[in-house]
Design a protein around this motif. Structure first.
Motif, PDB file in Angstrom:
ATOM      1  N   ILE A 200      12.893  46.808  38.760  1.00  0.00           N
ATOM      2  CA  ILE A 200      12.483  48.060  37.940  1.00  0.00           C
ATOM      3  C   ILE A 200      13.387  49.034  37.906  1.00  0.00           C
ATOM      4  N   GLU A 201      14.132  49.461  39.034  1.00  0.00           N
ATOM      5  CA  GLU A 201      14.926  50.330  39.027  1.00  0.00           C
ATOM      6  C   GLU A 201      16.220  50.296  38.076  1.00  0.00           C
ATOM      7  N   LYS A 202      16.544  48.939  38.288  1.00  0.00           N
ATOM      8  CA  LYS A 202      17.917  48.541  37.724  1.00  0.00           C
ATOM      9  C   LYS A 202      17.491  48.580  36.131  1.00  0.00           C
ATOM     10  N   THR A 203      16.311  48.290  35.742  1.00  0.00           N
ATOM     11  CA  THR A 203      15.682  48.245  34.168  1.00  0.00           C
ATOM     12  C   THR A 203      15.697  49.814  33.723  1.00  0.00           C
ATOM     13  N   LEU A 204      15.482  50.775  34.781  1.00  0.00           N
ATOM     14  CA  LEU A 204      14.990  52.126  34.310  1.00  0.00           C
ATOM     15  C   LEU A 204      16.477  52.559  33.841  1.00  0.00           C
ATOM     16  N   ILE A 205      17.588  52.071  34.769  1.00  0.00           N
ATOM     17  CA  ILE A 205      18.880  52.475  34.667  1.00  0.00           C
ATOM     18  C   ILE A 205      19.293  52.109  33.197  1.00  0.00           C
ATOM     19  N   GLU A 206      19.116  50.724  33.034  1.00  0.00           N
ATOM     20  CA  GLU A 206      19.584  50.012  31.544  1.00  0.00           C
ATOM     21  C   GLU A 206      18.998  50.820  30.457  1.00  0.00           C
ATOM     22  N   ILE A 207      17.672  51.015  30.704  1.00  0.00           N
ATOM     23  CA  ILE A 207      16.844  51.444  29.405  1.00  0.00           C
ATOM     24  C   ILE A 207      17.716  52.953  29.300  1.00  0.00           C
ATOM     25  N   ASN A 208      17.763  53.633  30.082  1.00  0.00           N
ATOM     26  CA  ASN A 208      18.304  55.032  29.891  1.00  0.00           C
ATOM     27  C   ASN A 208      19.708  54.728  28.915  1.00  0.00           C
ATOM     28  N   LYS A 209      20.687  53.814  29.553  1.00  0.00           N
ATOM     29  CA  LYS A 209      21.899  53.629  28.897  1.00  0.00           C
ATOM     30  C   LYS A 209      21.716  53.377  27.608  1.00  0.00           C
ATOM     31  N   ILE A 210      20.790  52.443  27.132  1.00  0.00           N
ATOM     32  CA  ILE A 210      20.742  51.783  25.964  1.00  0.00           C
ATOM     33  C   ILE A 210      20.218  53.046  24.963  1.00  0.00           C
ATOM     34  N   LEU A 211      19.213  53.638  25.540  1.00  0.00           N
ATOM     35  CA  LEU A 211      18.621  54.843  24.643  1.00  0.00           C
ATOM     36  C   LEU A 211      19.569  55.976  24.433  1.00  0.00           C
ATOM     37  N   LYS A 212      20.503  56.215  25.135  1.00  0.00           N
ATOM     38  CA  LYS A 212      21.634  57.069  25.010  1.00  0.00           C
ATOM     39  C   LYS A 212      22.708  56.685  24.105  1.00  0.00           C
TER      40      LYS A 212
END
Ligand code: SF4
Length: 168
Positions: free
Chosen positions: A132-144
């Motif tokens: 989940i932590e890895k996913t939150l980091i990835e989501i942040n990157k995608i949305l930016k």
């Protein structure tokens, strides 16, 4: 992995779900590019409401961000129409368990598929927390990102509400 800044990265359950369905869908949804509700989504909402009427769980909105069905002292649940997106559905409810744990609340999860007369029981593990932590980091990157991720050319696209948008 170092501790993540959860306050900065926390998001809602739909975005966690979409991350596992299609990263482009996640990006489009975040930009509020909304398409009309597909029949499938409307049906999903009806199934959710019907299931609600039967068991009447307590719905709790936390931080104006995640909406959780509290079934009892031990369990939260998520109601789903089908198990075709099982991984995404599982990660969504594991995220809720993770979120609650961050608030000092430990629960277990149930995914309810009323149309399939099936339930899946989930417990948050350390491995899930890291995922989940890895996913939150990835989501942040995608949305930016300024541009959406590419079209995935998957059979699921045909049932996606963004189909016309992606394949026009
Ligand atoms: S149509 Fe396909 S590529 Fe486009 S958002 Fe939906 S799932 Fe993703």
């Amino acid at each position: 992995m170092e501790d993540i800044n959860f306050e900065e990265l926390k998001t809602n359950g739909i975005k966690i779900n979409y991350y596992y369905v299609c990263k482009r869908k996640l990006w489009l949804f975040d930009r509020k590019i909304s398409m009309e509700l597909s029949d499938r989504m409307i049906l999903g909402q009806i199934v959710h409401q019907e299931s609600y009427k039967r068991d009447k769980p307590k719905e709790v909105l936390i931080d104006n961000l995640i909406s959780i069905d509290i079934v009892d002292n031990l369990n939260i649940r998520e109601v789903k129409l089908s198990d075709k997106m099982a991984l995404a559905d599982k990660m969504q409810i594991l995220y809720y368990l993770y979120y609650l744990k961050k608030l000092g609340i430990n629960k277990k999860g149930i995914i309810n598929y009323p149309r399939l007369r099936k339930r899946e029981f989930l417990e948050l593990t350390e491995k899930d927390e890291k995922e989940i932590e890895k996913t939150l980091i990835e989501i942040n990157k995608i949305l930016k990102s300024e541009k959406p991720p590419p079209v995935i050319n998957s059979p699921i696209c045909k049932k996606c509400s963004y189909f016309e948008f992606c394949y026009a």
